[in-house]
Design a protein around this motif. Structure first.
Motif, PDB file in Angstrom:
ATOM      1  N   LEU A  65      -9.355  36.402  -6.146  1.00 53.11           N
ATOM      2  CA  LEU A  65      -8.028  35.821  -6.380  1.00 53.11           C
ATOM      3  C   LEU A  65      -7.561  34.995  -5.189  1.00 53.11           C
ATOM      4  N   LEU A  66      -7.888  35.452  -3.974  1.00 56.46           N
ATOM      5  CA  LEU A  66      -7.551  34.648  -2.794  1.00 56.46           C
ATOM      6  C   LEU A  66      -8.270  33.304  -2.837  1.00 56.46           C
ATOM      7  N   ALA A  67      -9.534  33.307  -3.269  1.00 59.09           N
ATOM      8  CA  ALA A  67     -10.278  32.047  -3.380  1.00 59.09           C
ATOM      9  C   ALA A  67      -9.666  31.146  -4.445  1.00 59.09           C
ATOM     10  N   ALA A  68      -9.227  31.746  -5.566  1.00 62.05           N
ATOM     11  CA  ALA A  68      -8.662  30.940  -6.649  1.00 62.05           C
ATOM     12  C   ALA A  68      -7.322  30.328  -6.280  1.00 62.05           C
ATOM     13  N   PRO A 125       4.367  27.092  -6.759  1.00 61.65           N
ATOM     14  CA  PRO A 125       5.019  28.308  -6.247  1.00 61.65           C
ATOM     15  C   PRO A 125       4.372  29.600  -6.726  1.00 61.65           C
ATOM     16  N   ALA A 126       3.912  29.638  -7.983  1.00 62.91           N
ATOM     17  CA  ALA A 126       3.328  30.876  -8.515  1.00 62.91           C
ATOM     18  C   ALA A 126       2.064  31.250  -7.757  1.00 62.91           C
ATOM     19  N   ARG A 136      -0.716  34.510  -3.692  1.00 58.01           N
ATOM     20  CA  ARG A 136      -1.538  34.558  -2.480  1.00 58.01           C
ATOM     21  C   ARG A 136      -0.842  35.363  -1.382  1.00 58.01           C
ATOM     22  N   SER A 137       0.467  35.186  -1.224  1.00 49.93           N
ATOM     23  CA  SER A 137       1.197  35.947  -0.221  1.00 49.93           C
ATOM     24  C   SER A 137       1.165  37.440  -0.523  1.00 49.93           C
TER      25      SER A 137
END
Length: 335
Positions: free
Chosen positions: A210-213, A220-221, A226-227
């Motif tokens: 998910l971090l890569a995506a 914003p989403a 990511r945050s």
């Protein structure tokens, strides 16, 4: 004198039912959809005229057949949840039979599985030894050490898993889960040099994907997701250093491998026939690896059964079903 209408109706109904017992109407054949490309094909067709896929023996056809028995939403996530819970339940039963651990103990040891039990069920072991039993890299993903351990991991799985499965598709998600979990245990067995169990490496792999995506996304989403994921990684890292027994090497290996695979995969479900075939091949490869690993786990378990000569198999020719049945019989019935 004619029969009453009510009796004539009953006689006609009985006659019709009697005729149906000895006469079958020809089955109406209806057109089918190709499992690979979705094209409408003839009722008796064995191959799709559009893409050439087999209607019965292709990866897509087998996946569609198995899909009838799976939930329609996030089927792989629920399958992973089920396997983990079943293996934990089996570990509890065996632990209670052996008279150790079980549902007692303090908060951190609540529902603990005895160490020898997880070892025989396929926990990860240090690198010099795991070379002879590489199947442990996969079986360890589905084992857990206690009630809090599996509870936290399954909560994370149900929170993140459906999101990743919808993003990448079920087949690639399954490959991602198994591969990152195994990669985590490669790092753990090589650097940690201690036994380990749990799905946390695979879960960190999902977070890495998910971090890569979300990398480079400006909406914003994506930035909010990511945050949140980065905060998750920080919390898990801090807890890993505070709590003893946490396998940080498996976490790190899963996170890094998940990020790399996430960069390689398109962050969407397969869009065309070629992508679907590749995704199905990845999914089936992971499925076969899991099945073979559990087969070796059962065989190894029976080979090392203590004081149970009748339970020891004569060789590799024993069928998987009979072996698994022997385990359940030995620990649920036999003493």
């Amino acid at each position: 004198m004619p029969l009453p209408v009510r009796w004539r109706y009953k006689l006609d109904r009985w006659r019709s039912q009697f005729d149906q017992m000895f006469h079958s109407e020809p089955k109406q054949m209806s057109p089918k959809l190709c499992p690979a490309c979705g094209t409408l094909v003839g009722a008796s067709a064995t191959k799709c005229h559009q893409c050439g896929a087999s209607m019965k023996y292709s990866f897509a056809a087998a996946s569609k057949t198995l899909g009838r028995w799976m939930p329609q939403t996030s089927p792989v996530t629920y399958a992973m949840l089920t396997i983990c819970c079943l293996m934990y339940g089996l570990g509890i039963v065996i632990t209670l039979k052996l008279g150790g651990g079980g549902l007692g103990g303090g908060l951190m040891n609540l529902g603990g599985i005895a160490g020898p039990v997880n070892y025989r069920l396929g926990e990860s072991i240090p690198f010099p030894y795991i070379l002879s039993q590489p199947w442990r890299l996969i079986t360890a993903i589905f084992l857990h050490g206690g009630l809090l351990h599996i509870g936290f991991n399954m909560w994370v799985l149900m929170d993140i898993g459906p999101m990743v499965e919808e993003l990448y598709g079920s087949a690639r998600y399954f490959f991602l889960f198994v591969t990152t979990g195994a990669a985590g245990y490669i790092a753990s067995s090589t650097l940690g040099l201690h036994p380990s169990v749990g799905a946390s490496g695979a879960l960190l792999g999902l977070i890495g994907a998910l971090l890569a995506a979300t990398t480079g996304r400006k909406n914003p989403a994506a930035q909010a997701l990511r945050s949140a994921l980065i905060r998750w990684v920080i919390y898990i890292g801090v807890l890993g250093f505070i709590m003893s027994g946490t396998d940080n090497y498996a976490h790190g290996g899963g996170l890094v491998s998940g990020y790399l695979l996430g960069r390689m995969f398109a962050d969407r479900a397969p869009a065309d026939l070629t992508e679907r075939r590749r995704a199905e091949l990845l999914g089936w490869t992971a499925g076969i690896a899991v099945a073979v690993s559990f087969g070796f786990m059962v065989w190894n378990y029976l080979q090392n059964a203590p004081d149970s000569g009748w339970l020891r198999p004569a060789g590799l020719g024993f069928r998987f079903a009979s072996q698994f049945g022997s385990i359940l019989f030995h620990f649920l019935v036999a003493r």
